[in-house]
Design an enzyme around this catalytic site. Structure first.
Site, PDB file in Angstrom:
ATOM      1  N   HIS A 127      25.411  11.843  24.694  1.00  0.00           N
ATOM      2  CA  HIS A 127      25.001  10.885  25.725  1.00  0.00           C
ATOM      3  C   HIS A 127      24.470   9.579  25.133  1.00  0.00           C
ATOM      4  O   HIS A 127      23.782   9.566  24.119  1.00  0.00           O
ATOM      5  CB  HIS A 127      23.927  11.510  26.622  1.00  0.00           C
ATOM      6  CG  HIS A 127      22.687  11.938  25.887  1.00  0.00           C
ATOM      7  ND1 HIS A 127      21.618  11.102  25.663  1.00  0.00           N
ATOM      8  CD2 HIS A 127      22.361  13.113  25.310  1.00  0.00           C
ATOM      9  CE1 HIS A 127      20.670  11.743  24.992  1.00  0.00           C
ATOM     10  NE2 HIS A 127      21.101  12.968  24.767  1.00  0.00           N
ATOM     11  N   ASP A 128      24.834   8.496  25.777  1.00  0.00           N
ATOM     12  CA  ASP A 128      24.315   7.157  25.473  1.00  0.00           C
ATOM     13  C   ASP A 128      24.750   6.610  24.123  1.00  0.00           C
ATOM     14  O   ASP A 128      24.200   5.614  23.654  1.00  0.00           O
ATOM     15  CB  ASP A 128      22.785   7.121  25.583  1.00  0.00           C
ATOM     16  CG  ASP A 128      22.293   7.604  26.941  1.00  0.00           C
ATOM     17  OD1 ASP A 128      22.644   6.961  27.943  1.00  0.00           O
ATOM     18  OD2 ASP A 128      21.592   8.629  26.996  1.00  0.00           O
ATOM     19  N   GLY A 145      22.450  12.000  20.584  1.00  0.00           N
ATOM     20  CA  GLY A 145      22.313  10.972  21.603  1.00  0.00           C
ATOM     21  C   GLY A 145      21.874   9.632  21.046  1.00  0.00           C
ATOM     22  O   GLY A 145      21.185   9.544  20.026  1.00  0.00           O
TER      23      GLY A 145
END
Length: 271
Positions: A127-128, A145
């Site tokens: 994520h991200d 992340g």
């Protein structure tokens, strides 16, 4: 673009949910699954058993191979189903078992991948993460992340990258390395824990950087990492001397930028 283009080829045993947008000449193979908020741009191909879900947009001329899961919710412990997305550029190849997650609200809500990237089997983009273009991630590479990877970086098989770490443009990460700290542009890192082992001279040469320029960057590298001060102080001290070298200035700007991680160095006790 809206709906499903007439030229799209959807296997009768695939699932394309209502709301998905498929461009011209998109191919969806047997047992593939396309979620309702997915956009597949022209000439992208999903092989059998590929899954694209979430609010995910995939550019033109991409290939996604069997058992890849693209656009799944984040694996963050703070995941609560908030709005988030994944965007992938053009001409990317995503091999078997690759996973890429959407973003989280805490990280801006977006995972972004550029164009012309190659993701080999079972690699993971968490994520991200923010990835540039022309990146190669070999088998089993793991990005935690919020990792940033700049253009033309190469990550060797099985390497693991700590969350919030930055990997500079055209850096090279050796196989099975543990990347705990930021890696400068053109840097070459190996080991567990990862240690900076010099410059990615082969990659620089292949990118068309002249030998004389590489020698300049080498001198700057030595001044930064072998000088008497710490890395950031040494980098700041040579800025005026190397103002005419865009490659050196790229390294100096990278070091000066705010970051959650220290800078990888040839010495484990120096940052």
């Amino acid at each position: 673009m809206s709906g499903i283009a007439a030229s799209a080829q959807i296997h009768p045993m695939a699932v394309v949910e209502d709301g998905a947008i498929l461009g011209e000449n998109v191919v969806v193979g047997p047992f593939a699954h396309v979620g309702p908020r997915v956009v597949l741009k022209d000439s992208t191909k999903l092989h059998s058993h590929a899954v694209v879900t979430g609010k995910t947009e995939i550019g033109s001329n991409c290939q996604i191979f069997p058992m890849a899961v693209i656009g799944g919710v984040s694996q963050s412990l703070h995941e609560a189903g908030e709005e988030s997305s994944l965007t992938i550029g053009d001409n990317c190849t995503i091999r078997e078992g690759v996973t890429m997650n959407c973003g989280t609200v805490g990280g801006g809500g977006k995972t972004v991948v550029g164009s012309n990237c190659l993701f080999l089997a079972n690699s993971h983009v968490a994520h991200d993460c923010q990835l540039g273009s022309d990146i190669i991630m070999s088998n089993n590479v793991m990005l935690a992340g919020h990792v940033h990877v700049a253009d033309r970086a190469i990550l060797g098989g099985g390497c693991a990258v700590h969350q919030f770490t930055r990997i500079g443009r055209q850096a090279f990460i050796g196989g099975l390395s543990a990347v705990n700290y930021d890696v400068i542009p053109y840097g070459m890192l190996n080991g567990n824990p990862g240690v900076l082992g010099g410059l990615n001279v082969v990659g620089m040469s292949r990118a068309g950087i002249e030998r004389s320029t590489i020698h300049v960057v080498r001198r700057a590298y030595k001044a930064i990492f072998e000088g008497e001060g710490n890395i950031r102080a040494n980098a700041a001290a040579i800025r005026d001397e190397y103002a005419d070298s865009k490659e050196v200035m790229e390294i100096l700007d990278f070091i000066a930028a705010a970051s959650d991680r220290a800078i990888s160095s040839p010495f484990r006790n120096k940052s």
